[in-house]
Design an enzyme around this catalytic site. Structure first.
Site, PDB file in Angstrom:
ATOM      1  N   ASP A 229      -0.698  -7.039   1.083  1.00  0.00           N
ATOM      2  CA  ASP A 229       0.580  -6.336   1.126  1.00  0.00           C
ATOM      3  C   ASP A 229       1.301  -6.728  -0.158  1.00  0.00           C
ATOM      4  O   ASP A 229       0.992  -7.768  -0.764  1.00  0.00           O
ATOM      5  CB  ASP A 229       1.395  -6.721   2.375  1.00  0.00           C
ATOM      6  CG  ASP A 229       2.529  -5.715   2.619  1.00  0.00           C
ATOM      7  OD1 ASP A 229       2.808  -4.891   1.711  1.00  0.00           O
ATOM      8  OD2 ASP A 229       3.150  -5.743   3.705  1.00  0.00           O
TER       9      ASP A 229
HETATM   10  C1  BGC Z   1       5.234  -3.012   2.917  1.00  0.00           C
HETATM   11  C2  BGC Z   1       3.967  -2.162   2.944  1.00  0.00           C
HETATM   12  C3  BGC Z   1       3.998  -1.187   1.808  1.00  0.00           C
HETATM   13  C4  BGC Z   1       4.127  -1.948   0.505  1.00  0.00           C
HETATM   14  C5  BGC Z   1       4.187  -1.054  -0.722  1.00  0.00           C
HETATM   15  C6  BGC Z   1       5.466  -3.638   1.568  1.00  0.00           C
HETATM   16  O1  BGC Z   1       6.738  -4.195   1.500  1.00  0.00           O
HETATM   17  O2  BGC Z   1       5.136  -4.017   3.897  1.00  0.00           O
HETATM   18  O3  BGC Z   1       3.872  -1.491   4.170  1.00  0.00           O
HETATM   19  O4  BGC Z   1       2.855  -0.388   1.829  1.00  0.00           O
HETATM   20  O5  BGC Z   1       5.331  -2.692   0.539  1.00  0.00           O
HETATM   21  O6  BGC Z   1       5.367  -0.361  -0.790  1.00  0.00           O
END
Ligand code: BGC
Length: 764
Positions: A229
């Site tokens: 993530d």
């Molecule tokens: C979120 C993800 C997301 C990623 C990219 C993170 O903060 O938890 O779900 O895909 O950011 O934006």
């Protein structure tokens, strides 16, 4: 690409660099070898493609796109084909915008209604979550675009999400939290998996070898790459070794050096690096080979699809006196700020820059509608002037429709809700309107359940969740009966927060979050504890009615390898076309203390459309896993031998069709007999009684003494009942010197041989 060839030509520096992003959204390109960069974008219910300033919280702009209903809504459709269709549309959008992977679906379990991100997630039930995710993945990937199922795993709150540790036992993990991922990964084969921010039992998800390698790849056969993530990397080298291939976003290159140093000093074998690079390049190659330069992002077309999907997601929770559907000639007062400006999506990384948004008010053209704002969307306080105006509008109309819901500030990625209430001004408004007009309907716009103090004052409640940019048209379709509502709840609506399963332990203590409710999540808890709820899991009404009949199974007794085939007939007994969500639950009827199980668990659902008077037969096939729970001691799924009720109906609380089957499953045989094993457990081993009986006299449990004892009970029965909790070492303590330690050890040895044989017989 000839990937082995390319990997052999890459320098160590190049290989290390490929293991992190080139920028916020792309993998790295290596031009000299023809390796392109591949773009990844959020997801999951629309395309958030950022061209200029990047961020992972949905703060900066992205290209104008289409916001489809969020996960909370699409799950309520219980419609695999529909979710697949949405995936296909998103895949096509990605093709048109040269995006290789869309960052979704998000399948984390709704452990508490408070999680700020529940609106993105599908369900409190892993079967529903995994089924929806499978369909989404199949849809997107049919367009040769990858998905990233997220957030793996046990990421069920926003509070301290980057530092907290989710503490849970393996059974809870396997049956609930991993299970939401498992079927989707096994069946739909996502190109990538996104590991979560949090720790699991103390180990960061990115560093969790057991989850990322043993389970994900070893057991489930995942063959894509794991991406962090955004910002979930803690310690790059252990992450890589655990199976976390790609770090996102770009880390400025300094972590590449950590990788290179680890290889150079021999701390990490180069093969580990090669493996990660191979996995990443395999997906980049798949993206490259699957490019479709002809794809067109037709926003209007996808908007129309978003409207169609929204209409299938909405859940009619209450419809007293058939207050709905409305007639176009009826004078309706639309009340509440969300009628004019709907809340249709949540905040954070899934936030879509909608190219247009339709409100119910503007889509109600041709209907006889007045409007009063009622409350200010972002305020909690009652505005007396707005309230008075709303009450007046309600009093003058045939029916009052209050468009209520949660403001953005109440629920979002990044923080959890503090309570389950609507803003005070809305609760006051609904009660006041209901007093002024007996025909009051509430239309809710929210990502998760809310408390409803006014539930008995209103006649109708329509839950639209966060239903995407076309929500306005879809609401009108449903309110006026163009579309017959067919959504069912993929989560329970509890009466009050204090009655939820994780109420005490939800956010934990500091960074430690114990999942104390274990597998008793959502309806598994309410049903087992018989706690009344506002609306049960699976509930959803229609403008027509359905009847279930003729539940049958192919056999009554099932042996290993047998599949349980179940059929049930469903008839539309009303006067219009409608869709029903046919649900199948299993209810174990086993009375051992070996495993604590929820009283019922969903194991199948089908959504079917029926014309008035029409009957259709719905089939389900259940394999052994459907009856199993995860046995921690034996590290495997086991179906306990015994009776199970197969129950079918239209919600977890309405299961009119029930039939008992017998599963010739596993006996809960103790894995290893020791001095501490009780006789009750020992006697579960087939044949053990013969070995144990000669010792029964030690406790006075012989046939000769089976007269009456001092308490007037049958001694033999009593002894048997008491002996079940007596450990083998009791023979020494109570045998008055007649049984030696040596004899006990010999008995234990024989019992272990017997147990092993029983197990092998069962396995073969
Ligand atoms: C979120 C993800 C997301 C990623 C990219 C993170 O903060 O938890 O779900 O895909 O950011 O934006």
């Amino acid at each position: 690409m000839n990937i082995p060839e390319i990997v052999s030509q890459l320098t160590q520096e190049e290989k290390a660099s490929l293991c992190s992003g080139g920028d916020f959204w792309h993998t790295k390109a290596i031009e000299r070898l023809g390796i392109p960069a591949m773009m990844m974008c959020d997801g999951p219910h629309g395309l958030r493609k950022q061209n200029l300033v990047s961020d992972n919280m949905g703060i900066n702009d992205s290209i104008p796109a289409v916001c489809f209903p969020a996960g909370c809504a699409t799950a309520s459709s219980f419609d695999r084909a529909l979710v697949r269709q949405m995936g296909e549309a998103l895949g096509n959008e990605c093709q048109a915008e040269d995006v290789g992977v869309i960052l979704g679906p998000a399948v984390n379990i709704k452990r508490s209604p408070l999680c700020g991100r529940n609106f993105e997630y599908y369900s409190e039930d892993p079967y529903v979550a995994s089924q929806m995710a499978s369909s989404f993945i199949q849809g997107v990937q049919s367009q040769n675009v990858g998905t990233s199922i997220k957030h793996f795993y046990a990421n069920n709150q926003e509070h301290r999400r980057m530092s907290s540790s989710s503490e849970l036992d393996e059974r809870t993990a396997r049956e609930i939290y991993l299970s939401a991922f498992e079927t989707a990964i096994r069946e739909a084969k996502p190109w990538t998996v996104m590991c979560s921010y949090n720790r699991i039992n103390g180990v960061y998800a990115a560093e969790n070898r057991w989850a990322l390698t043993d389970v994900l790849r070893g057991e489930w056969g995942f063959d894509g790459f794991v991406v962090s993530d955004w910002g979930a990397v803690n310690d790059r080298v252990p992450d890589l070794e655990a199976g976390m291939d790609l770090e996102m976003p770009a880390s400025g290159g300094f972590r590449d050096e950590e990788i290179i140093t680890a290889v150079r000093v021999g701390r990490m074998p180069e093969a580990v690096l090669d493996q990660a690079v191979t996995r990443i390049l395999t997906i980049v190659d798949r993206y490259l080979c699957g490019r479709n330069p002809k794809a067109v992002f037709d926003r209007e077309k996808d908007h129309a699809l978003a409207r169609e999907i929204a209409g299938q997601c909405m859940v009619l929770l209450k419809n007293e006196d058939q207050v709905l559907p409305l007639k176009r000639t009826q004078k309706a007062a639309f009340i509440g700020a969300f009628a004019e400006k709907p809340r249709y999506q949540g905040g954070g990384s899934s936030h879509i820059n909608s190219f247009k948004v339709e409100s119910a008010l503007e889509m109600a053209k041709g209907c006889c509608v007045t409007y009063a704002k009622g409350f200010a969307a972002e305020s909690e306080l009652v505005d007396e002037a707005l309230l008075a105006e709303a009450v007046e509008a309600a009093a003058e109309a045939d029916v009052a429709v209050v468009f209520a819901g949660l403001p953005d500030s109440f629920e979002s990625e990044g923080f959890d809700r503090k309570h389950m209430e609507l803003p005070l001004c809305q609760n006051v408004l609904i009660s006041a309107v209901a007093k002024a007009n007996p025909n009051t309907v509430v239309v809710l716009h929210n990502g998760a359940p809310v408390e409803m103090p006014w539930i008995s004052e209103v006649k109708g409640i329509l839950e639209t969740y966060l239903c995407g940019q076309a929500v306005g048209g879809a609401v009108i379709d449903v309110l006026y009966g163009e579309v017959n509502p067919s959504g069912h709840l993929a989560e329970t609506f509890p009466r009050a927060l204090r009655e939820t399963p994780s109420y005490i332990s939800f956010q934990g203590e500091g960074d430690r979050v114990e999942y104390r409710e274990g597998v008793f999540v959502g309806y598994r808890y309410y049903a087992t504890k018989k706690i009344p709820v506002l609306f049960p899991f699976g509930h959803g009404l229609s403008y027509t009615t359905f009847a279930f009949s003729n539940l049958r199974t192919n056999q009554v007794v099932y042996h290993r390898g047998d599949r349980v085939e179940v059929s049930v007939d469903v008839t539309n007994t009303g006067d219009r076309y409608g869709k029903e969500v046919v649900q199948l639950y299993i209810m174990p009827q086993i009375e051992t203390d070996a495993i604590l199980r929820p009283v019922l668990e969903l194991r199948g659902f089908e959504k079917i459309g029926l014309k008035s008077g029409e009957t259709k037969t719905v089939h389900f096939t259940l394999d052994r896993r459907a009856f199993s729970s995860y046995n921690i001691q034996r590290q495997k799924w086991m179906a306990e031998r015994g009776d199970y009720i197969i129950a079918c109906g239209d919600s977890s609380e309405n299961l009119p069709m029930q039939q008992t089957v017998h599963i010739e499953g596993d006996l809960p045989i103790p894995k290893c007999i020791t001095m501490d094993t009780t006789f009750g457990d020992v006697l579960r081993i087939p044949g053990a009684a013969n070995l144990v009986t000669p010792f029964a006299a030690v406790f006075g449990a012989t046939n000769e003494s089976a007269d009456e004892n001092a308490m007037g009970e049958s001694t033999a029965e009593m002894m048997e009942a008491m002996m079940q909790y007596m450990p083998i070492r009791g023979l020494i303590s109570f045998g008055g010197g007649t049984v030696t330690t040596r004899q006990c050890e010999e008995l234990i040895q024989k019992l272990n041989v017997l147990a092993e044989a029983a197990e092998q017989k069962y396995e073969s």
